[in-house]
Design an enzyme around this catalytic site. Structure first.
Site, PDB file in Angstrom:
ATOM      1  N   ARG A 133      -2.164  21.403  12.617  1.00 12.99           N
ATOM      2  CA  ARG A 133      -3.603  21.300  12.298  1.00 12.99           C
ATOM      3  C   ARG A 133      -3.893  21.449  10.808  1.00 12.99           C
ATOM      4  NH1 ARG A 133      -4.222  24.380  17.221  1.00 12.99           N
ATOM      5  NH2 ARG A 133      -4.573  22.876  18.889  1.00 12.99           N
ATOM      6  N   LYS A 155      -8.476  10.315   1.076  1.00 15.66           N
ATOM      7  CA  LYS A 155      -8.390   9.393   2.220  1.00 15.66           C
ATOM      8  C   LYS A 155      -6.926   9.270   2.598  1.00 15.66           C
ATOM      9  CE  LYS A 155     -12.437   6.420   1.818  1.00 15.66           C
ATOM     10  NZ  LYS A 155     -12.909   5.046   1.584  1.00 15.66           N
ATOM     11  N   GLU A 197      -7.088  -2.389  -9.034  1.00 18.67           N
ATOM     12  CA  GLU A 197      -7.963  -1.225  -8.813  1.00 18.67           C
ATOM     13  C   GLU A 197      -8.514  -0.702 -10.134  1.00 18.67           C
ATOM     14  OE1 GLU A 197      -8.852  -0.552  -5.777  1.00 18.67           O
ATOM     15  OE2 GLU A 197      -7.186  -0.673  -4.372  1.00 18.67           O
ATOM     16  N   LYS A 239     -13.506   7.766 -10.339  1.00 23.14           N
ATOM     17  CA  LYS A 239     -13.341   8.064  -8.905  1.00 23.14           C
ATOM     18  C   LYS A 239     -13.752   9.509  -8.609  1.00 23.14           C
ATOM     19  CE  LYS A 239     -10.691   7.468  -4.781  1.00 23.14           C
ATOM     20  NZ  LYS A 239      -9.640   6.799  -4.059  1.00 23.14           N
ATOM     21  N   GLU A 249     -17.819   9.506   2.332  1.00 24.04           N
ATOM     22  CA  GLU A 249     -18.359   8.149   2.348  1.00 24.04           C
ATOM     23  C   GLU A 249     -19.556   7.995   3.274  1.00 24.04           C
ATOM     24  OE1 GLU A 249     -15.387   5.067   1.813  1.00 24.04           O
ATOM     25  OE2 GLU A 249     -16.666   3.667   2.866  1.00 24.04           O
ATOM     26  N   ARG A 253     -19.738   6.457  -1.897  1.00 27.33           N
ATOM     27  CA  ARG A 253     -18.295   6.241  -2.020  1.00 27.33           C
ATOM     28  C   ARG A 253     -17.883   4.826  -1.631  1.00 27.33           C
ATOM     29  NH1 ARG A 253     -13.169  10.234  -0.625  1.00 27.33           N
ATOM     30  NH2 ARG A 253     -11.595   8.659  -1.102  1.00 27.33           N
ATOM     31  N   ASN A 257     -14.972   0.406  -2.585  1.00 27.82           N
ATOM     32  CA  ASN A 257     -14.364  -0.656  -1.773  1.00 27.82           C
ATOM     33  C   ASN A 257     -14.766  -2.045  -2.228  1.00 27.82           C
ATOM     34  OD1 ASN A 257     -12.610   0.492   0.180  1.00 27.82           O
ATOM     35  ND2 ASN A 257     -14.406   1.485   1.079  1.00 27.82           N
ATOM     36  N   HIS A 260     -12.761  -5.031  -1.158  1.00 26.87           N
ATOM     37  CA  HIS A 260     -11.850  -4.593  -0.096  1.00 26.87           C
ATOM     38  C   HIS A 260     -12.148  -5.201   1.267  1.00 26.87           C
ATOM     39  CE1 HIS A 260     -10.632  -1.814  -3.168  1.00 26.87           C
ATOM     40  NE2 HIS A 260      -9.794  -1.166  -2.381  1.00 26.87           N
ATOM     41  N   HIS A 264      -8.979  -6.503   2.818  1.00 26.39           N
ATOM     42  CA  HIS A 264      -8.354  -5.997   4.048  1.00 26.39           C
ATOM     43  C   HIS A 264      -8.153  -7.121   5.060  1.00 26.39           C
ATOM     44  CE1 HIS A 264      -9.646  -1.525   3.297  1.00 26.39           C
ATOM     45  NE2 HIS A 264      -8.629  -1.903   2.552  1.00 26.39           N
ATOM     46  N   HIS A 277      -1.511  -4.941  -1.379  1.00 19.41           N
ATOM     47  CA  HIS A 277      -2.892  -4.466  -1.266  1.00 19.41           C
ATOM     48  C   HIS A 277      -3.696  -4.836  -2.520  1.00 19.41           C
ATOM     49  CE1 HIS A 277      -6.282  -1.906  -0.237  1.00 19.41           C
ATOM     50  NE2 HIS A 277      -6.178  -1.300  -1.404  1.00 19.41           N
TER      51      HIS A 277
HETATM   52  P1  NAD Z   1       3.344   0.974  -2.038  1.00 18.47           P
HETATM   53  O1  NAD Z   1       3.161   2.382  -1.704  1.00 18.47           O
HETATM   54  O2  NAD Z   1       3.841   0.053  -0.978  1.00 18.47           O
HETATM   55  O3  NAD Z   1       4.269   0.870  -3.312  1.00 18.47           O
HETATM   56  C1  NAD Z   1       4.569  -0.384  -3.826  1.00 18.47           C
HETATM   57  C2  NAD Z   1       6.081  -0.640  -3.958  1.00 18.47           C
HETATM   58  O4  NAD Z   1       6.545  -0.030  -5.163  1.00 18.47           O
HETATM   59  C3  NAD Z   1       6.930  -0.064  -2.856  1.00 18.47           C
HETATM   60  O5  NAD Z   1       7.993  -0.929  -2.585  1.00 18.47           O
HETATM   61  C4  NAD Z   1       7.433   1.230  -3.454  1.00 18.47           C
HETATM   62  O6  NAD Z   1       8.636   1.675  -2.878  1.00 18.47           O
HETATM   63  C5  NAD Z   1       7.649   0.817  -4.876  1.00 18.47           C
HETATM   64  N1  NAD Z   1       7.567   1.875  -5.863  1.00 18.47           N
HETATM   65  C6  NAD Z   1       6.679   2.896  -5.898  1.00 18.47           C
HETATM   66  N2  NAD Z   1       6.812   3.577  -7.027  1.00 18.47           N
HETATM   67  C7  NAD Z   1       7.820   3.019  -7.716  1.00 18.47           C
HETATM   68  C8  NAD Z   1       8.417   3.274  -8.968  1.00 18.47           C
HETATM   69  N3  NAD Z   1       7.947   4.228  -9.787  1.00 18.47           N
HETATM   70  N4  NAD Z   1       9.447   2.523  -9.364  1.00 18.47           N
HETATM   71  C9  NAD Z   1       9.895   1.489  -8.564  1.00 18.47           C
HETATM   72  N5  NAD Z   1       9.349   1.183  -7.386  1.00 18.47           N
HETATM   73  C10 NAD Z   1       8.315   1.927  -6.973  1.00 18.47           C
HETATM   74  O7  NAD Z   1       1.959   0.323  -2.557  1.00 18.47           O
HETATM   75  P2  NAD Z   1       0.765   0.874  -3.442  1.00 18.47           P
HETATM   76  O8  NAD Z   1       0.223  -0.328  -4.106  1.00 18.47           O
HETATM   77  O9  NAD Z   1       1.161   2.026  -4.253  1.00 18.47           O
HETATM   78  O10 NAD Z   1      -0.267   1.409  -2.366  1.00 18.47           O
HETATM   79  C11 NAD Z   1      -0.879   0.560  -1.456  1.00 18.47           C
HETATM   80  C12 NAD Z   1      -1.359   1.365  -0.290  1.00 18.47           C
HETATM   81  O11 NAD Z   1      -2.340   2.295  -0.733  1.00 18.47           O
HETATM   82  C13 NAD Z   1      -2.011   0.537   0.787  1.00 18.47           C
HETATM   83  O12 NAD Z   1      -1.547   0.940   2.043  1.00 18.47           O
HETATM   84  C14 NAD Z   1      -3.489   0.864   0.650  1.00 18.47           C
HETATM   85  O13 NAD Z   1      -4.187   0.750   1.849  1.00 18.47           O
HETATM   86  C15 NAD Z   1      -3.426   2.275   0.166  1.00 18.47           C
HETATM   87  N6  NAD Z   1      -4.620   2.716  -0.554  1.00 18.47           N
HETATM   88  C16 NAD Z   1      -5.161   3.891  -0.195  1.00 18.47           C
HETATM   89  C17 NAD Z   1      -6.253   4.363  -0.875  1.00 18.47           C
HETATM   90  C18 NAD Z   1      -6.800   5.711  -0.535  1.00 18.47           C
HETATM   91  O14 NAD Z   1      -7.873   6.066  -1.042  1.00 18.47           O
HETATM   92  N7  NAD Z   1      -6.111   6.502   0.260  1.00 18.47           N
HETATM   93  C19 NAD Z   1      -6.807   3.630  -1.930  1.00 18.47           C
HETATM   94  C20 NAD Z   1      -6.213   2.428  -2.283  1.00 18.47           C
HETATM   95  C21 NAD Z   1      -5.100   1.971  -1.583  1.00 18.47           C
HETATM   96  N1  GLY Z   2     -10.163   3.541  -2.318  1.00 18.13           N
HETATM   97  C1  GLY Z   2     -11.443   3.787  -1.769  1.00 18.13           C
HETATM   98  C2  GLY Z   2     -11.780   5.216  -1.623  1.00 18.13           C
HETATM   99  O1  GLY Z   2     -11.008   6.094  -1.930  1.00 18.13           O
HETATM  100  O2  GLY Z   2     -12.840   5.524  -1.181  1.00 18.13           O
END
Ligand code: NAD
Ligand code: GLY
Length: 378
Positions: A133, A155, A197, A239, A249, A253, A257, A260, A264, A277
């Site tokens: 939890r 998030k 972003e 942010k 949100e 917030r 997006n 997005h 998405h 993404h």
């Molecule tokens: P990812 O986590 O898939 O990383 C991208 C690639 O880079 C992967 O293959 C990873 O292994 C590699 N990588 C990471 N760091 C590295 C480094 N320093 N050197 C070499 N390779 C490296 O993708 P991302 O773009 O970081 O994140 C996308 C995800 O984030 C999506 O799932 C999206 O929905 C999510 N997201 C979440 C929020 C939130 O607020 N929680 C906001 C935006 C995006």
């Molecule tokens: N990436 C959108 C949010 O964090 O709200």
């Protein structure tokens, strides 16, 4: 002998940006060499055990260095390398984290360290929110996208085959540690995805930052340390200001997006992982800017300026064909499975002027026009 459980917690370092959320406030630390410095972890919750959650790409690059820095703080250190990729942001992978925690006898004080991009961060944060939890977790984002967006704001979650990020929780980390050095190993395509972003923050909140990104885009693409430091810091400041006002949100917030809703749909419609993404968000911003122009919020010159910047960042600006027979229908169906949708009505983040955004409904005819102007043809 030094017993980390009883040691006086040393003072936390001073963060560059603060997320102000009362008792859940935390700092975002931005700089070079932070990941491997034990001082970065001072003042965090102490525990008998910590679990570093990474993946098969990032783990081999950075997990040992992180473990060495954490060793003075946590007597038992476990590591887990998840399979790499958006396609693995699902229940099975989440369960790997729970299984590891249980198999290693981890208690409810155990601290999770998310070492990787947004996929590792979202999965680890959700696991931390659920395990017993709720256990503390720390974000150590290693992609530009994760440093400027996903690691900040709490998030967390996973994808469902029917919709992106549909299962999750709001759960804040204890700290975010953005080591700019880790961006050196990032593939160029991933750097571009992160720039989507970064670009996003200008149109929704700060046109002076948009101007700055335009001027410094080449430096960012060349990974100039000062340019990256400013981009990460300003993005996190924007942010932080938004999340500080609307953590869950209920309104404001949603502006984060921008791009997005289309993005998405593109990710889910093509199959998770085909487009990154950030690529889907970049292209989604083109469509959202066009809808904004069709609604009178911005003029044509602004749309063209945004498209030019997105293209210069190395991101796609033409929306992919998702269905050769009924492309609009397929987009609409996918966009209805969006967390912003209400009673089946799709909502978009649109610009009411450059630097300001709000949530709007849009008639299907305008969506059809935007896709006709910026979508691939059959
Ligand atoms: P990812 O986590 O898939 O990383 C991208 C690639 O880079 C992967 O293959 C990873 O292994 C590699 N990588 C990471 N760091 C590295 C480094 N320093 N050197 C070499 N390779 C490296 O993708 P991302 O773009 O970081 O994140 C996308 C995800 O984030 C999506 O799932 C999206 O929905 C999510 N997201 C979440 C929020 C939130 O607020 N929680 C906001 C935006 C995006
Ligand atoms: N990436 C959108 C949010 O964090 O709200």
């Amino acid at each position: 002998m030094n017993d980390p459980m009883n040691a006086t917690p040393s003072l936390a370092p001073r963060p560059q940006v603060e997320i102000a959320l009362g008792a859940r406030s935390y700092g975002i630390h931005i700089g070079a060499g932070l990941l491997e410095s034990p001082a970065s972890y001072a003042g965090l919750p102490r525990a008998a055990a910590a679990l570093i959650v990474s993946n098969t790409t990032v783990g081999p690059l950075y997990a040992q260095r992180l473990a060495a820095a954490l060793a003075p703080h946590y007597p038992q250190l476990h590591t887990l390398a998840l399979p790499d990729g958006e396609a693995y942001k699902n229940w099975d992978t989440l369960n790997l984290i729970f299984s590891t925690l249980l198999e290693r006898g981890c208690d409810r004080q155990t601290v999770l360290f998310a070492l990787g991009g947004g996929v590792v961060g979202d999965l680890s944060g959700f696991a931390a929110a659920c395990y017993m939890r709720g256990v503390p977790f720390v974000q150590i984002p290693t992609t530009l996208l994760a440093q400027v967006d996903s690691s900040v704001g709490g998030k967390t979650g996973i994808n469902h085959p029917l919709g992106k990020n549909m299962i999750g929780a709001f759960y804040q980390p204890q700290r975010v540690i953005c080591d700019l050095d880790s961006l050196r190993t990032l593939p160029a395509r991933e750097l571009s995805a992160g720039l989507a972003e970064v670009i996003k923050y200008g149109p929704i909140a700060d046109m002076a930052f948009f101007d700055w990104v335009e001027t410094h885009l080449d430096a960012l693409l060349a990974r100039a340390p000062q340019a990256l430091a400013h981009a990460v810091q300003r993005s996190c400041e924007i942010k932080a200001a938004v999340v500080g006002q609307d953590e869950r949100e209920s309104g404001l917030r949603a502006i984060l997006n921008f791009g997005h809703t289309f993005g998405h749909a593109i990710e889910a419609g093509l199959g998770y992982g085909r487009w990154l993404h950030g690529e889907a968000v970049g292209c989604g911003m083109v469509l959202a800017a066009r809808l904004s122009q069709l609604q009178g919020g911005v003029d044509e010159s602004f749309v063209q300026r945004l498209i030019a910047l997105i293209a210069r960042a190395g991101l796609p600006t033409v929306a992919p064909l998702l269905d050769a027979n009924d492309n609009l229908g397929r987009y609409l169906a996918l966009m209805r499975v969006d967390k912003k949708a209400e009673a089946g009505a799709i909502k978009f983040v649109l610009l009411d002027r450059p630097g300001s955004a709000q949530l709007c409904r849009v008639p299907d005819e305008l969506l059809a026009r935007a896709l006709a102007l910026h979508g691939a043809r059959a």
